[in-house]
Motif scaffolding. Structure first.
Motif, short mmCIF file in Angstrom:
data_model
loop_
_atom_site.label_atom_id
_atom_site.label_comp_id
_atom_site.label_asym_id
_atom_site.label_seq_id
_atom_site.Cartn_x
_atom_site.Cartn_y
_atom_site.Cartn_z
N GLU A 44 0.87 -1.18 0.00
CA GLU A 44 0.00 0.00 0.00
C GLU A 44 0.90 1.22 0.00
N PRO A 45 0.66 2.17 -0.88
CA PRO A 45 1.48 3.38 -0.87
C PRO A 45 1.25 4.18 0.41
N VAL A 46 2.28 4.89 0.80
CA VAL A 46 2.22 5.71 2.02
C VAL A 46 0.99 6.63 1.99
N VAL A 47 0.71 7.24 0.84
CA VAL A 47 -0.42 8.18 0.76
C VAL A 47 -1.75 7.49 1.02
N GLU A 48 -1.83 6.18 0.82
CA GLU A 48 -3.06 5.44 1.13
C GLU A 48 -3.12 5.06 2.60
N LEU A 49 -1.97 4.90 3.24
CA LEU A 49 -1.93 4.52 4.66
C LEU A 49 -2.15 5.71 5.58
N ILE A 50 -1.70 6.88 5.18
CA ILE A 50 -1.77 8.06 6.06
C ILE A 50 -3.19 8.37 6.54
N PRO A 51 -4.22 8.39 5.69
CA PRO A 51 -5.56 8.67 6.22
C PRO A 51 -6.01 7.67 7.29
N ALA A 52 -5.70 6.39 7.09
CA ALA A 52 -6.06 5.38 8.09
C ALA A 52 -5.26 5.58 9.37
N MET A 53 -4.00 5.95 9.24
CA MET A 53 -3.16 6.20 10.41
C MET A 53 -3.69 7.40 11.21
N LEU A 54 -4.05 8.46 10.51
CA LEU A 54 -4.58 9.64 11.19
C LEU A 54 -5.91 9.33 11.88
N ALA A 55 -6.78 8.59 11.20
CA ALA A 55 -8.07 8.23 11.80
C ALA A 55 -7.86 7.37 13.04
N ALA A 56 -6.92 6.40 12.98
CA ALA A 56 -6.64 5.55 14.14
C ALA A 56 -6.08 6.38 15.29
N PHE A 57 -5.21 7.33 14.97
CA PHE A 57 -4.65 8.20 16.00
C PHE A 57 -5.76 9.01 16.69
N LEU A 58 -6.61 9.64 15.90
CA LEU A 58 -7.69 10.45 16.48
C LEU A 58 -8.66 9.59 17.28
N ASP A 59 -8.98 8.40 16.78
CA ASP A 59 -9.89 7.50 17.50
C ASP A 59 -9.30 7.04 18.83
N SER A 60 -7.97 6.96 18.91
CA SER A 60 -7.33 6.48 20.13
C SER A 60 -7.07 7.59 21.15
N ASP A 61 -7.29 8.84 20.76
CA ASP A 61 -7.06 9.97 21.67
C ASP A 61 -8.32 10.20 22.50
N ARG A 62 -8.31 9.70 23.72
CA ARG A 62 -9.51 9.75 24.56
C ARG A 62 -9.96 11.17 24.85
N SER A 63 -9.01 12.05 25.08
CA SER A 63 -9.37 13.44 25.37
C SER A 63 -10.06 14.07 24.15
N PHE A 64 -9.53 13.80 22.98
CA PHE A 64 -10.14 14.35 21.76
C PHE A 64 -11.55 13.79 21.57
N THR A 65 -11.70 12.48 21.68
CA THR A 65 -13.03 11.89 21.44
C THR A 65 -14.02 12.35 22.50
N ARG A 66 -13.55 12.55 23.73
CA ARG A 66 -14.43 13.01 24.80
C ARG A 66 -14.87 14.46 24.58
N ASN A 67 -13.99 15.27 24.05
CA ASN A 67 -14.29 16.69 23.88
C ASN A 67 -14.76 17.06 22.48
N ARG A 68 -14.77 16.12 21.59
CA ARG A 68 -15.16 16.40 20.21
C ARG A 68 -16.61 16.87 20.15
N GLY A 69 -16.83 17.92 19.41
CA GLY A 69 -18.18 18.43 19.24
C GLY A 69 -18.63 19.37 20.33
N ARG A 70 -17.81 19.58 21.34
CA ARG A 70 -18.20 20.50 22.42
C ARG A 70 -17.95 21.96 22.06
N GLY A 71 -17.01 22.18 21.09
CA GLY A 71 -16.59 23.53 20.79
C GLY A 71 -17.47 24.24 19.87
#
Length: 71
Positions: A44-71
């Motif tokens: 898989e080219p790097v450019v195809e992996l990066i979106p999945a990597m970013l989504a996994a990072f954001l999904d794993s950030d508990r503070s972000f997921t807890r505060n998402r949509g509050r702003g």
């Protein structure tokens, strides 16, 4: 209006982003893609992996997921 179990699907039109990364990050991403290929037997080219990597990072950030949509 019908009362469907399936809600309306979200917007799935990709948004193109252009980024620049430092050489050491590019090397790490390239090495990750190589490890991905050896693990899954699929290149898989790097450019195809990066979106999945970013989504996994954001999904794993508990503070972000807890505060998402509050702003």
């Amino acid at each position: 209006m019908a009362d469907l179990k399936l809600p309306q699907l979200p917007d799935r039109n990709p948004v193109k982003l252009n980024i620049s990364v430092m050489p050491d990050l590019h090397l790490a991403l390239t090495e990750y893609a190589a490890l991905y290929a050896s693990t899954y037997g699929r290149d898989e080219p790097v450019v195809e992996l990066i979106p999945a990597m970013l989504a996994a990072f954001l999904d794993s950030d508990r503070s972000f997921t807890r505060n998402r949509g509050r702003g």
